[in-house]
Write a protein that holds these residues in place. Structure first.
Motif, PDB file in Angstrom:
ATOM      1  N   TRP A 305      18.476  -7.676   8.390  1.00  0.00           N
ATOM      2  CA  TRP A 305      17.835  -6.463   7.895  1.00  0.00           C
ATOM      3  C   TRP A 305      16.335  -6.516   8.150  1.00  0.00           C
ATOM      4  CZ3 TRP A 305      20.634  -5.659   2.531  1.00  0.00           C
ATOM      5  CH2 TRP A 305      21.838  -4.975   2.761  1.00  0.00           C
ATOM      6  N   GLU A 306      15.759  -7.676   7.869  1.00  0.00           N
ATOM      7  CA  GLU A 306      14.322  -7.834   8.075  1.00  0.00           C
ATOM      8  C   GLU A 306      13.976  -7.826   9.560  1.00  0.00           C
ATOM      9  OE1 GLU A 306      13.277 -11.412   6.098  1.00  0.00           O
ATOM     10  OE2 GLU A 306      13.605 -10.623   4.069  1.00  0.00           O
ATOM     11  N   LEU A 307      14.805  -8.514  10.354  1.00  0.00           N
ATOM     12  CA  LEU A 307      14.517  -8.586  11.789  1.00  0.00           C
ATOM     13  C   LEU A 307      14.645  -7.217  12.458  1.00  0.00           C
ATOM     14  CD1 LEU A 307      16.337 -11.902  12.799  1.00  0.00           C
ATOM     15  CD2 LEU A 307      13.872 -11.530  12.657  1.00  0.00           C
ATOM     16  N   CYS A 308      15.609  -6.400  11.996  1.00  0.00           N
ATOM     17  CA  CYS A 308      15.862  -5.103  12.615  1.00  0.00           C
ATOM     18  C   CYS A 308      15.162  -3.961  11.883  1.00  0.00           C
ATOM     19  CB  CYS A 308      17.369  -4.824  12.664  1.00  0.00           C
ATOM     20  SG  CYS A 308      18.286  -6.012  13.674  1.00  0.00           S
ATOM     21  N   TYR A 309      14.333  -4.281  10.897  1.00  0.00           N
ATOM     22  CA  TYR A 309      13.551  -3.273  10.185  1.00  0.00           C
ATOM     23  C   TYR A 309      14.447  -2.192   9.569  1.00  0.00           C
ATOM     24  CZ  TYR A 309       9.529  -5.445  12.406  1.00  0.00           C
ATOM     25  OH  TYR A 309       8.575  -6.344  12.813  1.00  0.00           O
ATOM     26  N   ILE A 310      15.497  -2.634   8.901  1.00  0.00           N
ATOM     27  CA  ILE A 310      16.396  -1.700   8.226  1.00  0.00           C
ATOM     28  C   ILE A 310      15.692  -1.157   6.986  1.00  0.00           C
ATOM     29  CG2 ILE A 310      18.654  -1.426   7.159  1.00  0.00           C
ATOM     30  CD1 ILE A 310      18.692  -1.949  10.169  1.00  0.00           C
ATOM     31  N   GLY A 418      20.912   7.878  22.216  1.00  0.00           N
ATOM     32  CA  GLY A 418      21.148   9.118  21.492  1.00  0.00           C
ATOM     33  C   GLY A 418      21.056   8.982  19.992  1.00  0.00           C
ATOM     34  N   SER A 419      20.445   7.900  19.511  1.00  0.00           N
ATOM     35  CA  SER A 419      20.281   7.669  18.076  1.00  0.00           C
ATOM     36  C   SER A 419      18.800   7.512  17.753  1.00  0.00           C
ATOM     37  CB  SER A 419      21.055   6.421  17.645  1.00  0.00           C
ATOM     38  OG  SER A 419      20.625   5.292  18.380  1.00  0.00           O
ATOM     39  N   SER A 420      18.504   7.561  16.464  1.00  0.00           N
ATOM     40  CA  SER A 420      17.114   7.471  16.008  1.00  0.00           C
ATOM     41  C   SER A 420      16.838   6.085  15.451  1.00  0.00           C
ATOM     42  CB  SER A 420      16.829   8.530  14.939  1.00  0.00           C
ATOM     43  OG  SER A 420      17.041   9.824  15.456  1.00  0.00           O
ATOM     44  N   PHE A 421      15.650   5.581  15.753  1.00  0.00           N
ATOM     45  CA  PHE A 421      15.216   4.285  15.232  1.00  0.00           C
ATOM     46  C   PHE A 421      14.214   4.560  14.102  1.00  0.00           C
ATOM     47  CE2 PHE A 421      12.476   0.576  15.038  1.00  0.00           C
ATOM     48  CZ  PHE A 421      13.391  -0.448  15.047  1.00  0.00           C
ATOM     49  N   MET A 426      11.427   6.554   8.489  1.00  0.00           N
ATOM     50  CA  MET A 426      10.452   7.259   9.301  1.00  0.00           C
ATOM     51  C   MET A 426      10.569   6.799  10.749  1.00  0.00           C
ATOM     52  SD  MET A 426       7.003   7.297   6.956  1.00  0.00           S
ATOM     53  CE  MET A 426       7.103   5.550   6.586  1.00  0.00           C
ATOM     54  N   CYS A 427      10.290   7.737  11.667  1.00  0.00           N
ATOM     55  CA  CYS A 427      10.216   7.327  13.064  1.00  0.00           C
ATOM     56  C   CYS A 427       8.985   6.458  13.259  1.00  0.00           C
ATOM     57  CB  CYS A 427      10.183   8.546  13.987  1.00  0.00           C
ATOM     58  SG  CYS A 427       8.700   9.548  13.833  1.00  0.00           S
ATOM     59  N   ILE A 428       8.953   5.751  14.383  1.00  0.00           N
ATOM     60  CA  ILE A 428       7.906   4.758  14.593  1.00  0.00           C
ATOM     61  C   ILE A 428       6.518   5.391  14.587  1.00  0.00           C
ATOM     62  CG2 ILE A 428       8.180   4.924  17.093  1.00  0.00           C
ATOM     63  CD1 ILE A 428       7.209   1.796  15.044  1.00  0.00           C
ATOM     64  N   GLU A 429       6.418   6.598  15.145  1.00  0.00           N
ATOM     65  CA  GLU A 429       5.105   7.255  15.176  1.00  0.00           C
ATOM     66  C   GLU A 429       4.629   7.587  13.765  1.00  0.00           C
ATOM     67  OE1 GLU A 429       5.946  10.539  17.752  1.00  0.00           O
ATOM     68  OE2 GLU A 429       5.071   9.527  19.496  1.00  0.00           O
ATOM     69  N   GLN A 435       0.783   4.047   7.989  1.00  0.00           N
ATOM     70  CA  GLN A 435       0.042   2.811   7.721  1.00  0.00           C
ATOM     71  C   GLN A 435      -1.456   3.021   7.909  1.00  0.00           C
ATOM     72  OE1 GLN A 435       1.833  -0.282  10.163  1.00  0.00           O
ATOM     73  NE2 GLN A 435       2.889  -1.070   8.347  1.00  0.00           N
ATOM     74  N   TRP A 436      -1.822   3.700   8.995  1.00  0.00           N
ATOM     75  CA  TRP A 436      -3.258   3.959   9.206  1.00  0.00           C
ATOM     76  C   TRP A 436      -3.805   4.910   8.140  1.00  0.00           C
ATOM     77  CZ3 TRP A 436      -6.456   1.240  11.987  1.00  0.00           C
ATOM     78  CH2 TRP A 436      -5.992   0.504  13.067  1.00  0.00           C
ATOM     79  N   LYS A 437      -3.002   5.888   7.747  1.00  0.00           N
ATOM     80  CA  LYS A 437      -3.450   6.813   6.713  1.00  0.00           C
ATOM     81  C   LYS A 437      -3.637   6.085   5.382  1.00  0.00           C
ATOM     82  CE  LYS A 437      -2.164  11.125   4.421  1.00  0.00           C
ATOM     83  NZ  LYS A 437      -1.137  12.192   4.314  1.00  0.00           N
TER      84      LYS A 437
END
Length: 562
Positions: A305-310, A418-421, A426-429, A435-437
């Motif tokens: 979970w930690e490695l795959c950022y679940i 065809g899936s979301s990461f 939240m999406c990576i962007e 985080q910056w905010k």
């Protein structure tokens, strides 16, 4: 005089001499004139008959020669037609014998060429029949007596070469597929089933009909064995993977693992049965230590979970992890999830490593930012502040580059699958932007807190005076001198408090607690000064209300005097 005239004169002389001799003989004999005339007449008749016979014979020779020439002309024309040649007339000034010789020579040459062509045609026809029989295709070369043209012979030769090339190609394909089929049969421990399969395995290429249908069936047979091997390999690989997982969970000795895998290699039925037996044995052992294995599986799942950022929502959605019931089904579901995440991590390890690297850079950046506002940072020696400043500047440049690479790679992965990461739903962007905010918001909050603390300090000094600071002496003072040092109490300043920032609600509470008037009567204070200050300051409630009003209305004052 030419030779013919000389021969003609010689013949005349011979006839004249012969007649003169005959006449002399007749005179000696005493033959009368009438008898001599009769005898000359007989000689004349005899010579005439002889010449006539000779003339007839030569005329017959002339006729035969002319007929021969005519036949040769006809035969030559026919040969030219058969051989697709242009008929050319001989020279007109040739004699009949010369013409016959020329025509005869030309006919002989063309006859030889015709024979060669017919022989070549028959040879090509025979070769084609053999090749067509092996390939089981219809023959195209037909021998019907007509002489083939050079173009036809060339086409026939190309046809035979094509058949030979096709046969050679099919022989190679047959030998290769046969070799592969024998290998697959050996690996799968199988035997040929149908008559066709036995013909493939038992016969050589020369005895096998390499027809289109047989070649297709041959390919189907190979595909069938390949599919059987693929299915068997998938089955055995799945069994080995599950057994390996159970071995790890049960802490099976490495020696036993190596010996078992060495003995049961490949994917034949015997190996498959041995793997199934080992799997049943390991499952039985796992049932005996189910509780420990469940906890270990949960720990491994937590690691992935930690490695795959679940995200937290995804974790909570997987109920078997939070189920306290120890069961085979629950453990199986956790194992399946671990295998899924392990496969995901191994396939995209590079992407997750970049995410981890970016997280490490981010944490280091936050650590350096925190240390940059630490009051104790000036106590460091050895140029530590400069090193941290350089590292912080380097991280500010490196982070955007790493974030761009990660974003592009994740977008490619999302497009391909065809899936979301998602990270924390939240999406990576959005995750990086958040985080910056948050970082900028924390910086702004820290700035506001420092301003609030500065305001509190200023207001405190306004109420009670600034804190005395004693400059360290270069030499120690004796006790009597130290006791004689007195510090005059500070005078409270009256007036309007300058506005330097906006106070937070929590800071207002802290100020209200800190700014309560002291009740300790032991504090040495000038009575006149204190009375004047208290009279000018007023009650504490008025002071707190004034602070609140200043937050809402910066133009207001904190302290007011009558």
């Amino acid at each position: 005089m030419d030779a013919a005239a000389e021969i003609e004169v010689k013949i005349q002389n011979t006839v004249r001499t012969t007649l003169q001799c005959l006449d002399d003989i007749w005179l000696k004999i005493g033959i009368g004139t009438d008898s001599r005339i009769d005898r000359l007449t007989a000689v004349d008749q005899h010579v005439s008959v002889l010449l006539d016979n000779m003339l007839i014979e030569e005329k017959a020779n002339l006729a035969r020669l002319q007929d021969t020439i005519k036949e040769l002309r006809m035969e030559l024309k026919k040969l030219c037609v058969d051989l697709d040649r242009q008929f050319s007339q001989p020279e007109s000034d040739l004699s009949l014998l010369q013409l016959k010789e020329v025509l005869s020579k030309r006919v002989t040459e063309l006859s030889v060429e015709k024979k060669d062509r017919m022989g070549k045609l028959q040879e090509l026809h025979d070769d084609e029949l053999v090749l067509c029989k092996k390939l089981k295709v219809p023959a195209k070369i037909v021998v019907i007596g007509s002489v083939p043209t050079l173009k036809q012979l060339e086409d026939f030769q190309q046809q035979v070469r094509n058949l030979e090339s096709e046969l050679s190609s099919r022989v190679k394909i047959f030998e290769k597929i046969k070799h592969d089929c024998l290998k697959l049969l050996k690996e799968l421990d199988l035997e040929p089933e149908s008559e066709f399969e036995r013909d493939v395995i038992c016969n050589e290429a020369d005895a096998f009909v390499l027809s289109d249908v047989h070649m297709k069936d041959l390919k189907k047979y190979y595909d069938k064995l390949s599919m059987l091997k693929l299915q068997a390999k998938q089955t055995t690989d799945s069994l080995r993977e599950e057994i390996s997982t159970l071995w790890d969970q049960l802490c099976i000795a490495e020696m036993h693992r190596e010996e078992f895998l060495r003995t049961n290699s490949g994917c034949n039925p015997q190996t498959c049965n041995a793997l199934k037996d080992e799997l049943r044995r390991c499952r039985q052992l796992r049932m005996e230590s189910l509780s420990r294995l469940t906890e270990e599986a949960k720990e491994e799942l937590k690691k992935f979970w930690e490695l795959c950022y679940i995200s937290r929502d995804q974790m909570e959605a997987f109920r078997p992890y939070y189920d306290d019931d120890v069961s085979e089904e629950n453990l199986h579901l956790i194992d399946i999830e671990v295998c899924r995440l392990r496969g995901l991590y191994e396939r995209k390890k590079n992407m997750f490593d970049k995410l981890k690297h970016r997280q490490q850079l981010w944490l280091r950046f936050l650590e350096l930012e925190q240390s940059s506002v630490d009051p104790n940072r000036f106590n460091n020696r050895g140029g530590q502040l400069l090193k941290e400043a350089n590292e912080r500047s380097k991280l500010k440049k490196e982070l955007p580059k790493v974030e761009k690479e990660i974003t592009e790679e994740i977008k490619e992965w999302e497009l391909a699958t065809g899936s979301s990461f998602l990270i924390e739903n939240m999406c990576i962007e959005d995750y990086i932007k958040k985080q910056w905010k948050d970082y900028k918001s924390d910086k702004e909050n820290e700035k506001m807190i420092r301003q609030a603390q500065k305001v509190r300090q200023t207001e405190k000094e306004t109420l009670y005076g600034s804190k005395n600071t004693v400059t360290p002496l270069k030499r120690k003072l004796n006790p009597s001198a130290a006791n004689n040092i007195s510090v005059a109490p500070p005078k409270l300043r009256r007036g309007i408090m300058p506005v330097t920032g906006v106070l937070l609600e929590n800071d207002l509470k802290a100020i209200s607690e800190e700014y309560r008037l002291p009740t300790n009567e032991n504090i040495p204070v000038d009575t006149n000064v204190v009375d004047m200050s208290l009279a000018s300051v007023g009650l504490y409630q008025d002071f707190a209300a004034a602070l609140t009003e200043r937050n809402t209305n910066p133009s207001s004052t904190i302290l007011k005097t009558d």
